[in-house]
Design a protein around this motif. Structure first.
Motif, PDB file in Angstrom:
ATOM      1  N   TRP A 171      57.736  45.192  50.547  1.00  0.00           N
ATOM      2  CA  TRP A 171      57.207  46.331  49.785  1.00  0.00           C
ATOM      3  C   TRP A 171      58.081  47.577  49.897  1.00  0.00           C
ATOM      4  CZ3 TRP A 171      54.377  43.896  53.699  1.00  0.00           C
ATOM      5  CH2 TRP A 171      54.333  44.548  54.928  1.00  0.00           C
ATOM      6  N   SER A 172      59.295  47.436  50.425  1.00  0.00           N
ATOM      7  CA  SER A 172      60.199  48.580  50.517  1.00  0.00           C
ATOM      8  C   SER A 172      61.554  48.218  49.918  1.00  0.00           C
ATOM      9  CB  SER A 172      60.391  49.011  51.974  1.00  0.00           C
ATOM     10  OG  SER A 172      61.407  49.997  52.071  1.00  0.00           O
ATOM     11  N   CYS A 204      60.806  36.298  49.761  1.00  0.00           N
ATOM     12  CA  CYS A 204      60.147  37.340  48.971  1.00  0.00           C
ATOM     13  C   CYS A 204      61.207  38.262  48.375  1.00  0.00           C
ATOM     14  CB  CYS A 204      59.203  38.164  49.842  1.00  0.00           C
ATOM     15  SG  CYS A 204      58.078  37.189  50.866  1.00  0.00           S
ATOM     16  N   GLN A 205      61.016  38.603  47.109  1.00  0.00           N
ATOM     17  CA  GLN A 205      61.970  39.466  46.418  1.00  0.00           C
ATOM     18  C   GLN A 205      61.233  40.601  45.728  1.00  0.00           C
ATOM     19  OE1 GLN A 205      64.467  37.336  43.687  1.00  0.00           O
ATOM     20  NE2 GLN A 205      65.787  39.096  43.236  1.00  0.00           N
ATOM     21  N   LEU A 206      61.722  41.832  45.923  1.00  0.00           N
ATOM     22  CA  LEU A 206      61.151  43.022  45.298  1.00  0.00           C
ATOM     23  C   LEU A 206      62.100  43.515  44.214  1.00  0.00           C
ATOM     24  CD1 LEU A 206      59.014  45.336  45.266  1.00  0.00           C
ATOM     25  CD2 LEU A 206      60.456  46.515  46.955  1.00  0.00           C
ATOM     26  N   GLY A 210      58.931  47.303  40.835  1.00  0.00           N
ATOM     27  CA  GLY A 210      57.848  47.143  41.793  1.00  0.00           C
ATOM     28  C   GLY A 210      57.237  45.759  41.820  1.00  0.00           C
ATOM     29  N   SER A 211      57.609  44.905  40.878  1.00  0.00           N
ATOM     30  CA  SER A 211      57.087  43.540  40.875  1.00  0.00           C
ATOM     31  C   SER A 211      57.747  42.725  41.986  1.00  0.00           C
ATOM     32  CB  SER A 211      57.324  42.878  39.518  1.00  0.00           C
ATOM     33  OG  SER A 211      58.715  42.796  39.229  1.00  0.00           O
ATOM     34  N   GLN A 212      57.091  41.645  42.367  1.00  0.00           N
ATOM     35  CA  GLN A 212      57.569  40.823  43.474  1.00  0.00           C
ATOM     36  C   GLN A 212      57.601  39.357  43.063  1.00  0.00           C
ATOM     37  OE1 GLN A 212      54.829  41.701  46.642  1.00  0.00           O
ATOM     38  NE2 GLN A 212      55.594  43.775  46.950  1.00  0.00           N
ATOM     39  N   LYS A 213      58.509  38.624  43.672  1.00  0.00           N
ATOM     40  CA  LYS A 213      58.614  37.189  43.446  1.00  0.00           C
ATOM     41  C   LYS A 213      58.576  36.475  44.785  1.00  0.00           C
ATOM     42  CE  LYS A 213      61.712  33.584  41.645  1.00  0.00           C
ATOM     43  NZ  LYS A 213      63.044  33.310  41.041  1.00  0.00           N
TER      44      LYS A 213
END
Length: 321
Positions: A171-172, A204-206, A210-213
């Motif tokens: 989340w950063s 995890c990818q940001l 702001g979306s995440q994968k």
């Protein structure tokens, strides 16, 4: 000459014993903190979230939420997070155990989707740690009788999280190489079913918007040991940072009065596949209740609520099974 020979033989015999003793000592690790949520432990408000302060006087040491846990050199800070809502929707409170008023427990109660009306969250955060590469956790858990309605939920359940380990956070934008291990309670079929422990590891990818994968690297379900309902049980977790050959996640369960059983003994990658220099877990949720609005609404429509009691939380650094 004979005396010298005897001394050498004695030292050779002693060395393996000493080495073995040192190995045993290293497996015990360092106890960082322990609490059974007894007085003088207190849940206090921190803005829209909460925290626990005070000292559990039922333990002789390593029992102060601030001086022993928050101020430990390897720990950042503990807090309780909701991410929205109010006490009519969710709460975390220290209360007496139902039927045993002499014992205090931490009570998670989740009755509405408190996060933007889309999902529900109550969790303990241990964030800002100094990269823990090997640690061990234990706690007692009680799922109330309302969890019997989870068994009748008219679909599979793949999202009912009870702990999560981040290596690294997602989340950063300033923190690369996101990865998480998610431990949860699952239901394998749409029909009424017993509940089982589920786990997965994900890259995890940001993104800039702001979306995440999340890319699942591995997952597992123990479909031999049922999750107990209306019975106290102890879960113990062991995490070791490593690649697919030496990373470890190990977990056991022991119902009160029963035998300890291994739920997971996994050798898996426990950091991002893209991380060239893994530096340990800086953030994790040792206790958590996090799930979908759909499940929360179903429970409420049955006149039930998702509720978990936690007790006897303990955390070690470098302890091994």
């Amino acid at each position: 000459m004979k005396n010298i020979y005897l001394i050498v033989v004695f030292q050779l015999l002693l060395f393996p014993a000493c080495a073995q003793e040192q190995d045993m000592e290293s497996k015990e690790g360092e106890l960082i903190f322990q609490s059974g949520f007894e007085p003088d432990s207190k849940v206090i408000a921190r803005g829209s979230d909460a925290d626990i302060t005070g000292k559990d006087n039922s333990f002789p040491s390593h029992n102060d939420w601030v001086n022993d846990l928050d101020n430990h050199p390897d720990i950042g800070n503990f807090s309780l997070q909701y991410q929205g809502g109010d006490d009519s929707q969710r709460f975390a409170k220290i209360s007496t155990e139902p039927g045993k008023p002499a014992n205090h427990v931490l009570h998670f109660w989740l009755n509405e989707a408190n996060v933007e009306g889309k999902k529900g969250r109550i969790q303990g955060n241990l964030y800002g740690n100094k990269g823990m590469k090997e640690f061990y956790q234990s706690e007692r858990i009680f799922l109330t009788g309302d969890f019997n309605s989870v068994r009748t939920f008219p679909d599979k359940i793949t999202w009912l999280t009870i702990a999560e380990f981040w290596n690294n956070i997602t989340w950063s934008p300033s923190v690369p190489y996101g990865f998480r291990i998610t431990l949860g309670i699952g239901k394998p079929v749409k029909e009424e079913s017993d509940l089982y422990f589920i786990i997965d590891g994900q890259d995890c990818q940001l993104f800039d918007d702001g979306s995440q994968k999340y890319t699942t690297l591995w997952s597992d379900t123990n479909n031999k040991v049922k999750v107990p309902i209306e019975k106290w049980f102890t879960l113990e977790y062991y995490y070791k940072e490593g690649n697919a050959e030496n990373g470890k996640f190990y977990m056991t369960i022991q119902p009160d009065g029963g035998q300890k059983e291994v739920i997971f003994d996994l050798t898996r990658i426990t950091h991002s596949t893209k991380d060239p220099n893994p530096d340990g877990v800086t953030d994790f949720n040792p206790i958590k209740l996090y799930t979908s609005k759909t499940l929360i609404d179903y429970m409420r429509n049955q006149g039930k609520t998702l509720q978990i009691y936690w007790d006897d939380f303990k955390l070690w650094k470098d302890k091994r099974p």
